[in-house]
Design a protein around this motif. Structure first.
Motif, PDB file in Angstrom:
ATOM      1  N   UNK A 125       0.822  -1.218   0.000  1.00  0.00           N
ATOM      2  CA  UNK A 125       0.000   0.000   0.000  1.00  0.00           C
ATOM      3  C   UNK A 125       0.851   1.260   0.000  1.00  0.00           C
ATOM      4  N   UNK A 126       2.096   1.149   0.420  1.00  0.00           N
ATOM      5  CA  UNK A 126       3.002   2.293   0.431  1.00  0.00           C
ATOM      6  C   UNK A 126       3.973   2.272  -0.744  1.00  0.00           C
ATOM      7  N   UNK A 127       3.667   1.465  -1.751  1.00  0.00           N
ATOM      8  CA  UNK A 127       4.468   1.448  -2.967  1.00  0.00           C
ATOM      9  C   UNK A 127       5.715   0.603  -2.904  1.00  0.00           C
ATOM     10  N   UNK A 128       5.846  -0.210  -1.874  1.00  0.00           N
ATOM     11  CA  UNK A 128       7.029  -1.069  -1.775  1.00  0.00           C
ATOM     12  C   UNK A 128       6.788  -2.339  -2.591  1.00  0.00           C
ATOM     13  N   UNK A 129       7.846  -2.824  -3.207  1.00  0.00           N
ATOM     14  CA  UNK A 129       7.762  -4.004  -4.052  1.00  0.00           C
ATOM     15  C   UNK A 129       8.663  -5.110  -3.533  1.00  0.00           C
TER      16      UNK A 129
ATOM     17  N   UNK B  73      11.590  -6.175   0.655  1.00  0.00           N
ATOM     18  CA  UNK B  73      10.748  -5.220  -0.058  1.00  0.00           C
ATOM     19  C   UNK B  73      11.441  -3.871  -0.032  1.00  0.00           C
ATOM     20  N   UNK B  74      11.280  -3.091  -1.118  1.00  0.00           N
ATOM     21  CA  UNK B  74      11.926  -1.793  -1.146  1.00  0.00           C
ATOM     22  C   UNK B  74      11.122  -0.797  -1.956  1.00  0.00           C
ATOM     23  N   UNK B  75      11.547   0.453  -1.826  1.00  0.00           N
ATOM     24  CA  UNK B  75      10.900   1.564  -2.527  1.00  0.00           C
ATOM     25  C   UNK B  75      11.952   2.648  -2.741  1.00  0.00           C
ATOM     26  N   UNK B  76      11.947   3.245  -3.907  1.00  0.00           N
ATOM     27  CA  UNK B  76      12.783   4.423  -4.164  1.00  0.00           C
ATOM     28  C   UNK B  76      12.059   5.614  -3.550  1.00  0.00           C
ATOM     29  N   UNK B  77      12.738   6.312  -2.649  1.00  0.00           N
ATOM     30  CA  UNK B  77      12.115   7.421  -1.944  1.00  0.00           C
ATOM     31  C   UNK B  77      12.418   8.740  -2.637  1.00  0.00           C
ATOM     32  N   UNK B  78      13.659   8.948  -2.974  1.00  0.00           N
ATOM     33  CA  UNK B  78      14.089  10.185  -3.607  1.00  0.00           C
ATOM     34  C   UNK B  78      15.590  10.157  -3.781  1.00  0.00           C
TER      35      UNK B  78
END
Length: 144
Positions: A117-121, A137-142
Motif C-alpha cells: 500500500x506504500x508502494x514497496x515491491x 521489499x523496497x521503494x525508491x524514496x528520492x
C-alpha cells in the motif's frame, strides 16, 4: 495518537512482546540499535507501536543513502487500527526529507499487504528466519 522519536531501549519491551515472545528479551536488540533512529506511537501515553531505521550507504554509490526499516511492531490489541500505516507514512516523509534514496525492509510475508500500500515491491525469493517466511521489499524514496 502521537508519533515521536524514542530511544532504542524504549523499543525493546514491545519488540519482544510482539515479535519474539518465546525468546529471551535480549533477542529483541539488534546490532546497530545504538546508531539507529527509533520511533514510537503513543496512545494516551502508552507506547503501542515501534519501528527502527538503520542507515547505510549503497556499495559503489556512497552518495546514495539507504534506510532499512527494522523491528516494526504494533501491540496485538492495537493492530488493524491504522497505527502501523500512520507510522510508515511518517517514516517515509522523514526519509524523503533526510535525502534517503532507497527504503527497504525484510517483510514478514503476512505483512506484505501493508508495504504494498506504500508502494514497496517485493524483491527476490521468499526466505525464512526460523520458520517465518519473509520477502525483501523496497521503494525508491528520492535522491539526495
Amino acid at each position: 495518537m502521537e508519533i515521536k522519536p524514542i530511544s532504542w531501549q524504549e523499543t525493546l519491551p514491545l519488540r519482544h512482546k510482539v515479535l519474539w515472545p518465546n525468546d529471551p528479551p535480549s533477542f529483541s536488540k539488534v546490532e546497530g540499535d545504538e546508531d539507529a533512529l527509533h520511533y514510537g506511537a503513543f496512545l494516551e501515553g502508552e507506547i503501542v507501536c515501534v519501528a527502527s531505521i538503520h542507515f547505510s550507504s549503497e556499495p559503489n554509490h556512497a552518495h546514495e543513502k539507504t534506510a532499512r526499516l527494522r523491528k516494526f511492531a504494533t501491540s496485538h490489541a492495537h493492530q488493524g487500527q491504522g497505527i502501523g500505516s500512520a507510522m510508515l507514512k511518517r517514516i517515509l516523509a522523514d526519509m524523503k526529507q533526510e535525502g534517503v534514496s532507497t527504503f527497504w525492509c525484510d517483510a514478514r510475508e503476512t505483512a506484505m499487504g501493508l508495504y504494498h500500500r506504500f508502494g514497496m515491491q517485493a524483491e527476490g525469493e521468499r526466505f525464512y528466519k526460523g520458520d517465518i517466511p519473509y520477502f525483501r521489499m523496497s521503494k525508491q524514496v528520492g535522491r539526495a
